[in-house]
Motif scaffolding. Structure first.
Motif, PDB file in Angstrom:
ATOM      1  N   ASP A 173       0.857  -1.175   0.000  1.00 10.37           N
ATOM      2  CA  ASP A 173       0.000   0.000   0.000  1.00 10.37           C
ATOM      3  C   ASP A 173       0.896   1.228   0.000  1.00 10.37           C
ATOM      4  O   ASP A 173       1.887   1.272   0.733  1.00 10.37           O
ATOM      5  N   GLY A 174       0.575   2.217  -0.828  1.00  8.82           N
ATOM      6  CA  GLY A 174       1.352   3.443  -0.879  1.00  8.82           C
ATOM      7  C   GLY A 174       2.347   3.449  -2.022  1.00  8.82           C
ATOM      8  O   GLY A 174       2.304   2.603  -2.928  1.00  8.82           O
ATOM      9  N   VAL A 175       3.238   4.417  -1.971  1.00 10.31           N
ATOM     10  CA  VAL A 175       4.282   4.602  -2.984  1.00 10.31           C
ATOM     11  C   VAL A 175       5.611   4.736  -2.253  1.00 10.31           C
ATOM     12  O   VAL A 175       5.703   5.428  -1.237  1.00 10.31           O
ATOM     13  N   VAL A 176       6.636   4.068  -2.782  1.00  8.69           N
ATOM     14  CA  VAL A 176       7.962   4.094  -2.168  1.00  8.69           C
ATOM     15  C   VAL A 176       9.000   4.382  -3.251  1.00  8.69           C
ATOM     16  O   VAL A 176       9.001   3.732  -4.299  1.00  8.69           O
ATOM     17  N   ARG A 177       9.857   5.360  -2.990  1.00  3.11           N
ATOM     18  CA  ARG A 177      11.010   5.600  -3.877  1.00  3.11           C
ATOM     19  C   ARG A 177      12.168   4.773  -3.329  1.00  3.11           C
ATOM     20  O   ARG A 177      12.583   4.978  -2.188  1.00  3.11           O
ATOM     21  N   MET A 178      12.670   3.849  -4.134  1.00  5.08           N
ATOM     22  CA  MET A 178      13.805   3.014  -3.731  1.00  5.08           C
ATOM     23  C   MET A 178      15.055   3.611  -4.354  1.00  5.08           C
ATOM     24  O   MET A 178      15.157   3.711  -5.576  1.00  5.08           O
ATOM     25  N   HIS A 179      15.975   4.032  -3.510  1.00  3.73           N
ATOM     26  CA  HIS A 179      17.244   4.602  -3.951  1.00  3.73           C
ATOM     27  C   HIS A 179      18.291   3.491  -3.930  1.00  3.73           C
ATOM     28  O   HIS A 179      18.400   2.767  -2.940  1.00  3.73           O
ATOM     29  N   VAL A 180      19.044   3.372  -5.014  1.00  3.46           N
ATOM     30  CA  VAL A 180      20.067   2.328  -5.103  1.00  3.46           C
ATOM     31  C   VAL A 180      21.378   2.929  -5.592  1.00  3.46           C
ATOM     32  O   VAL A 180      21.391   3.898  -6.356  1.00  3.46           O
TER      33      VAL A 180
ATOM     34  N   GLU B 251      12.323   5.261   0.566  1.00  5.54           N
ATOM     35  CA  GLU B 251      11.743   6.551   0.946  1.00  5.54           C
ATOM     36  C   GLU B 251      10.252   6.533   0.616  1.00  5.54           C
ATOM     37  O   GLU B 251       9.877   6.666  -0.547  1.00  5.54           O
ATOM     38  N   PRO B 252       9.385   6.346   1.610  1.00  2.00           N
ATOM     39  CA  PRO B 252       7.950   6.358   1.319  1.00  2.00           C
ATOM     40  C   PRO B 252       7.475   7.754   0.957  1.00  2.00           C
ATOM     41  O   PRO B 252       8.027   8.748   1.431  1.00  2.00           O
ATOM     42  N   VAL B 253       6.472   7.815   0.101  1.00  2.00           N
ATOM     43  CA  VAL B 253       5.810   9.073  -0.237  1.00  2.00           C
ATOM     44  C   VAL B 253       4.508   9.056   0.556  1.00  2.00           C
ATOM     45  O   VAL B 253       3.545   8.421   0.163  1.00  2.00           O
ATOM     46  N   GLY B 254       4.521   9.672   1.738  1.00  2.00           N
ATOM     47  CA  GLY B 254       3.404   9.521   2.664  1.00  2.00           C
ATOM     48  C   GLY B 254       3.561   8.206   3.404  1.00  2.00           C
ATOM     49  O   GLY B 254       4.668   7.689   3.544  1.00  2.00           O
ATOM     50  N   ALA B 255       2.452   7.626   3.849  1.00  2.00           N
ATOM     51  CA  ALA B 255       2.502   6.343   4.561  1.00  2.00           C
ATOM     52  C   ALA B 255       2.531   5.194   3.561  1.00  2.00           C
ATOM     53  O   ALA B 255       1.943   5.276   2.489  1.00  2.00           O
ATOM     54  N   ALA B 256       3.235   4.125   3.939  1.00  2.00           N
ATOM     55  CA  ALA B 256       3.319   2.941   3.084  1.00  2.00           C
ATOM     56  C   ALA B 256       3.357   1.689   3.956  1.00  2.00           C
ATOM     57  O   ALA B 256       3.816   1.725   5.098  1.00  2.00           O
ATOM     58  N   ARG B 257       2.891   0.613   3.371  1.00  2.00           N
ATOM     59  CA  ARG B 257       2.971  -0.709   3.998  1.00  2.00           C
ATOM     60  C   ARG B 257       3.781  -1.596   3.067  1.00  2.00           C
ATOM     61  O   ARG B 257       3.480  -1.674   1.874  1.00  2.00           O
ATOM     62  N   ILE B 258       4.790  -2.231   3.627  1.00  3.45           N
ATOM     63  CA  ILE B 258       5.760  -2.972   2.814  1.00  3.45           C
ATOM     64  C   ILE B 258       5.967  -4.353   3.412  1.00  3.45           C
ATOM     65  O   ILE B 258       6.229  -4.482   4.612  1.00  3.45           O
ATOM     66  N   LEU B 259       5.881  -5.378   2.578  1.00  7.21           N
ATOM     67  CA  LEU B 259       6.183  -6.738   2.989  1.00  7.21           C
ATOM     68  C   LEU B 259       7.649  -6.984   2.678  1.00  7.21           C
ATOM     69  O   LEU B 259       8.071  -6.816   1.533  1.00  7.21           O
TER      70      LEU B 259
END
Length: 103
Positions: free
Chosen positions: A52-59, A87-95
């Motif tokens: 749920d949400g959007v996440v920017r993954m920096h590598v 880096e979540p954009v707002g709240a995020a749920r991550i498995l």
């Protein structure tokens, strides 16, 4: 057996987790966050699925630094030694699925 409604999970702090299970030394945890993590390198592989949400993954790698945007349903796989941070954009749920005890 358990059923987890990931969209309803929240934690008391950023990157708080619900431990779902450990299978043959591999942990499966649901994280809630609204705050970026730090640059890090895992000592094993990691699968990162945005529920749920959007996440920017920096590598970072030999080619430099780049950012990949992950939306709900997207999956990121890091090999052992890959430098990255989420880096979540707002709240995020991550498995997150990784070697038990990995940081």
């Amino acid at each position: 057996m358990k059923v987890i409604e990931s969209s309803k999970f929240t934690a008391e702090r950023a990157w708080g987790a619900l431990d779902i299970c450990v299978m043959n030394g591999t942990s499966c945890r649901l994280h809630w966050t609204d705050t970026p993590y730090k640059w890090h390198v895992n000592d094993g592989e990691e699968v990162f699925a945005v529920m749920d949400g959007v996440v920017r993954m920096h590598v970072r790698d030999a080619d430099g630094e780049r950012t990949v945007t992950l939306n709900a349903g997207d999956i990121f796989h890091a090999q052992a030694g890959d430098e990255h941070y989420a880096e979540p954009v707002g709240a995020a749920r991550i498995l997150v699925i990784e070697k038990a005890g990995s940081v």
